[in-house]
Design a protein around this motif. Structure first.
Motif, PDB file in Angstrom:
ATOM      1  N   SER A 168      29.934  38.817  32.744  1.00 13.83           N
ATOM      2  CA  SER A 168      29.948  39.987  33.616  1.00 13.83           C
ATOM      3  C   SER A 168      29.997  39.516  35.063  1.00 13.83           C
ATOM      4  CB  SER A 168      28.703  40.864  33.397  1.00 13.83           C
ATOM      5  OG  SER A 168      27.527  40.143  33.719  1.00 13.83           O
ATOM      6  N   GLY A 169      30.397  40.425  35.945  1.00 16.18           N
ATOM      7  CA  GLY A 169      30.366  40.151  37.377  1.00 16.18           C
ATOM      8  C   GLY A 169      31.157  38.930  37.788  1.00 16.18           C
ATOM      9  N   ALA A 170      30.579  38.155  38.710  1.00 18.14           N
ATOM     10  CA  ALA A 170      31.262  36.986  39.273  1.00 18.14           C
ATOM     11  C   ALA A 170      31.534  35.926  38.212  1.00 18.14           C
ATOM     12  CB  ALA A 170      30.423  36.389  40.408  1.00 18.14           C
ATOM     13  N   ARG A 171      30.637  35.809  37.240  1.00 20.13           N
ATOM     14  CA  ARG A 171      30.840  34.812  36.175  1.00 20.13           C
ATOM     15  C   ARG A 171      32.062  35.155  35.352  1.00 20.13           C
ATOM     16  NH1 ARG A 171      27.746  33.899  30.943  1.00 20.13           N
ATOM     17  NH2 ARG A 171      28.044  31.684  30.454  1.00 20.13           N
ATOM     18  N   GLN A 172      32.252  36.429  35.054  1.00 21.87           N
ATOM     19  CA  GLN A 172      33.442  36.844  34.313  1.00 21.87           C
ATOM     20  C   GLN A 172      34.698  36.608  35.131  1.00 21.87           C
ATOM     21  OE1 GLN A 172      33.601  40.521  31.865  1.00 21.87           O
ATOM     22  NE2 GLN A 172      35.166  41.217  33.296  1.00 21.87           N
ATOM     23  N   ASP A 173      34.671  36.949  36.412  1.00 21.01           N
ATOM     24  CA  ASP A 173      35.842  36.749  37.273  1.00 21.01           C
ATOM     25  C   ASP A 173      36.231  35.281  37.327  1.00 21.01           C
ATOM     26  OD1 ASP A 173      35.774  39.454  37.787  1.00 21.01           O
ATOM     27  OD2 ASP A 173      34.781  39.252  39.728  1.00 21.01           O
ATOM     28  N   LYS A 174      35.231  34.410  37.392  1.00 19.80           N
ATOM     29  CA  LYS A 174      35.501  32.966  37.457  1.00 19.80           C
ATOM     30  C   LYS A 174      36.142  32.472  36.169  1.00 19.80           C
ATOM     31  CE  LYS A 174      33.231  28.549  38.482  1.00 19.80           C
ATOM     32  NZ  LYS A 174      31.931  27.902  38.832  1.00 19.80           N
ATOM     33  N   ARG A 175      35.612  32.917  35.034  1.00 18.39           N
ATOM     34  CA  ARG A 175      36.187  32.490  33.748  1.00 18.39           C
ATOM     35  C   ARG A 175      37.620  33.020  33.596  1.00 18.39           C
ATOM     36  NH1 ARG A 175      33.225  30.529  29.250  1.00 18.39           N
ATOM     37  NH2 ARG A 175      31.451  29.376  30.090  1.00 18.39           N
ATOM     38  N   LEU A 176      37.833  34.265  33.979  1.00 18.71           N
ATOM     39  CA  LEU A 176      39.163  34.858  33.836  1.00 18.71           C
ATOM     40  C   LEU A 176      40.180  34.107  34.682  1.00 18.71           C
ATOM     41  CD1 LEU A 176      40.915  37.114  32.652  1.00 18.71           C
ATOM     42  CD2 LEU A 176      40.206  38.563  34.566  1.00 18.71           C
ATOM     43  N   ALA A 177      39.813  33.785  35.927  1.00 16.71           N
ATOM     44  CA  ALA A 177      40.712  33.014  36.784  1.00 16.71           C
ATOM     45  C   ALA A 177      40.995  31.642  36.178  1.00 16.71           C
ATOM     46  CB  ALA A 177      40.105  32.867  38.182  1.00 16.71           C
ATOM     47  N   HIS A 178      39.985  31.029  35.590  1.00 11.17           N
ATOM     48  CA  HIS A 178      40.167  29.721  34.952  1.00 11.17           C
ATOM     49  C   HIS A 178      41.125  29.810  33.779  1.00 11.17           C
ATOM     50  CE1 HIS A 178      39.290  25.828  33.174  1.00 11.17           C
ATOM     51  NE2 HIS A 178      38.960  26.445  32.042  1.00 11.17           N
ATOM     52  N   TRP A 179      40.960  30.826  32.919  1.00 10.40           N
ATOM     53  CA  TRP A 179      41.850  30.967  31.760  1.00 10.40           C
ATOM     54  C   TRP A 179      43.288  31.200  32.210  1.00 10.40           C
ATOM     55  CZ3 TRP A 179      37.886  34.908  29.508  1.00 10.40           C
ATOM     56  CH2 TRP A 179      36.820  34.203  28.923  1.00 10.40           C
ATOM     57  N   ARG A 180      43.464  31.938  33.282  1.00 14.54           N
ATOM     58  CA  ARG A 180      44.814  32.175  33.772  1.00 14.54           C
ATOM     59  C   ARG A 180      45.431  30.900  34.324  1.00 14.54           C
ATOM     60  NH1 ARG A 180      43.624  38.226  36.401  1.00 14.54           N
ATOM     61  NH2 ARG A 180      43.856  39.343  34.406  1.00 14.54           N
ATOM     62  N   ARG A 181      44.632  30.034  34.927  1.00 15.43           N
ATOM     63  CA  ARG A 181      45.152  28.730  35.373  1.00 15.43           C
ATOM     64  C   ARG A 181      45.534  27.874  34.168  1.00 15.43           C
ATOM     65  NH1 ARG A 181      40.895  29.229  39.158  1.00 15.43           N
ATOM     66  NH2 ARG A 181      39.556  27.841  37.935  1.00 15.43           N
ATOM     67  N   VAL A 182      44.741  27.942  33.101  1.00 13.49           N
ATOM     68  CA  VAL A 182      45.087  27.223  31.872  1.00 13.49           C
ATOM     69  C   VAL A 182      46.436  27.697  31.350  1.00 13.49           C
ATOM     70  CG1 VAL A 182      44.443  26.851  29.458  1.00 13.49           C
ATOM     71  CG2 VAL A 182      42.697  26.728  31.234  1.00 13.49           C
ATOM     72  N   ALA A 183      46.668  29.008  31.390  1.00 17.13           N
ATOM     73  CA  ALA A 183      47.942  29.566  30.916  1.00 17.13           C
ATOM     74  C   ALA A 183      49.109  29.066  31.765  1.00 17.13           C
ATOM     75  CB  ALA A 183      47.885  31.086  30.927  1.00 17.13           C
ATOM     76  N   VAL A 184      48.915  28.981  33.070  1.00 14.38           N
ATOM     77  CA  VAL A 184      49.968  28.481  33.958  1.00 14.38           C
ATOM     78  C   VAL A 184      50.293  27.037  33.619  1.00 14.38           C
ATOM     79  CG1 VAL A 184      50.462  27.794  36.333  1.00 14.38           C
ATOM     80  CG2 VAL A 184      49.534  30.064  35.867  1.00 14.38           C
ATOM     81  N   SER A 185      49.258  26.204  33.504  1.00 16.65           N
ATOM     82  CA  SER A 185      49.470  24.785  33.210  1.00 16.65           C
ATOM     83  C   SER A 185      50.176  24.602  31.873  1.00 16.65           C
ATOM     84  CB  SER A 185      48.120  24.063  33.203  1.00 16.65           C
ATOM     85  OG  SER A 185      48.272  22.700  32.891  1.00 16.65           O
ATOM     86  N   ALA A 186      49.783  25.382  30.866  1.00 15.88           N
ATOM     87  CA  ALA A 186      50.419  25.274  29.553  1.00 15.88           C
ATOM     88  C   ALA A 186      51.871  25.719  29.610  1.00 15.88           C
ATOM     89  CB  ALA A 186      49.648  26.109  28.537  1.00 15.88           C
ATOM     90  N   SER A 187      52.172  26.728  30.412  1.00 16.47           N
ATOM     91  CA  SER A 187      53.564  27.183  30.559  1.00 16.47           C
ATOM     92  C   SER A 187      54.414  26.110  31.219  1.00 16.47           C
ATOM     93  CB  SER A 187      53.609  28.471  31.385  1.00 16.47           C
ATOM     94  OG  SER A 187      52.991  29.535  30.709  1.00 16.47           O
ATOM     95  N   GLU A 188      53.866  25.448  32.230  1.00 17.76           N
ATOM     96  CA  GLU A 188      54.603  24.362  32.884  1.00 17.76           C
ATOM     97  C   GLU A 188      54.941  23.265  31.879  1.00 17.76           C
ATOM     98  OE1 GLU A 188      52.770  24.641  37.422  1.00 17.76           O
ATOM     99  OE2 GLU A 188      51.820  23.327  35.945  1.00 17.76           O
TER     100      GLU A 188
END
Length: 244
Positions: free
Chosen positions: A119-139
């Motif tokens: 929840s809150g800031a912890r959730q936002d941080k995890r979500l941003a991290h997962w999206r970076r993982v998706a970018v790296s995997a796409s590259e």
């Protein structure tokens, strides 16, 4: 060696020069040790890619783009992985491999039996991290469109949305054979895979999924871990439905 690929969240145009964002420039020059004049490719998630030539000036880098390449690496159908939040960093693995397998969307589910609660800031941080993982995997894997990692919701919240296609509930103890269910779906071009966390869905979640039209399926006599099940189902669907 494959041509290095970089995602940039910027408009791209053929035969133009673009300054690489600081993070991409650092990765290209300091991590991959690319040099002035080396070839690479840029994509921005809107489809296709642009081969180009790197120009290095100290710590800064720019790319001279060539002609647009419309190449795509997407599945013929849309797979959404509705994933009960697993413990630890298992979601990183799930996101990375889902990108490689062609999954279009991942919806993290705050299931009643999920050990990980966000929840809150912890959730936002995890979500941003997962999206970076998706970018790296796409590259790495050659996809020019990014897998979308949605914000975590409860299963009931997700089920309240209109179904885009076939909804399949992974239930090793009570369900029809997965391949039979897929073949019976005919020409469906969208598939939602519902996979519970380590402890599985609870009775209320299972009942809600069934009321929303989800079909319970089994995938052989073995019990798959939560970080394996959705990926195995996605790979099998691409093969059975000839989406690959």
């Amino acid at each position: 060696m494959p041509m290095p690929r970089f995602f940039v969240d910027l408009p791209l145009a053929a035969h133009s020069r673009i300054a690489l964002p600081e993070a991409a420039a650092h990765h290209a020059v300091r991590v991959l040790r690319l040099r002035d004049g080396d070839s690479l490719s840029l994509f921005n998630g809107e489809g296709g890619e642009y081969p180009g030539v790197l120009h290095v000036d100290g710590r800064a880098a720019a790319v001279e783009l060539g002609a647009f390449d419309p190449r795509e690496a997407e599945l013929a159908g849309a797979i959404t992985l509705v994933q009960g939040l697993p413990s630890g960093d298992k979601m990183d693995w799930i996101v990375e491999k889902a990108v490689e397998l062609g999954v279009r969307t991942i919806v993290p589910i705050a299931a009643r039996r999920s050990v990980l609660q966000l929840s809150g800031a912890r959730q936002d941080k995890r979500l941003a991290h997962w999206r970076r993982v998706a970018v790296s995997a796409s590259e790495q894997c050659g996809r020019n469109r990014l897998l979308h990692v949605a914000e975590p919701v409860t299963l009931e919240q997700w089920l309240a949305q209109p179904a885009a296609g076939l909804r399949v509930l992974c239930h090793p103890e009570d369900g029809q054979p997965y391949a039979d269910t897929l073949r019976a779906a005919g020409e469906a071009r969208a598939l939602d895979l519902l996979v519970g966390p380590e402890g599985g869905w609870d009775d209320a979640e299972l009942a809600a999924a069934r009321r929303a039209g989800a079909r319970a399926v089994t995938f052989g006599p073995r019990i798959l871990r939560t970080e394996t099940a959705g990926l195995a189902l996605a790979a099998a669907a691409a093969a059975v439905l000839d989406w690959a």
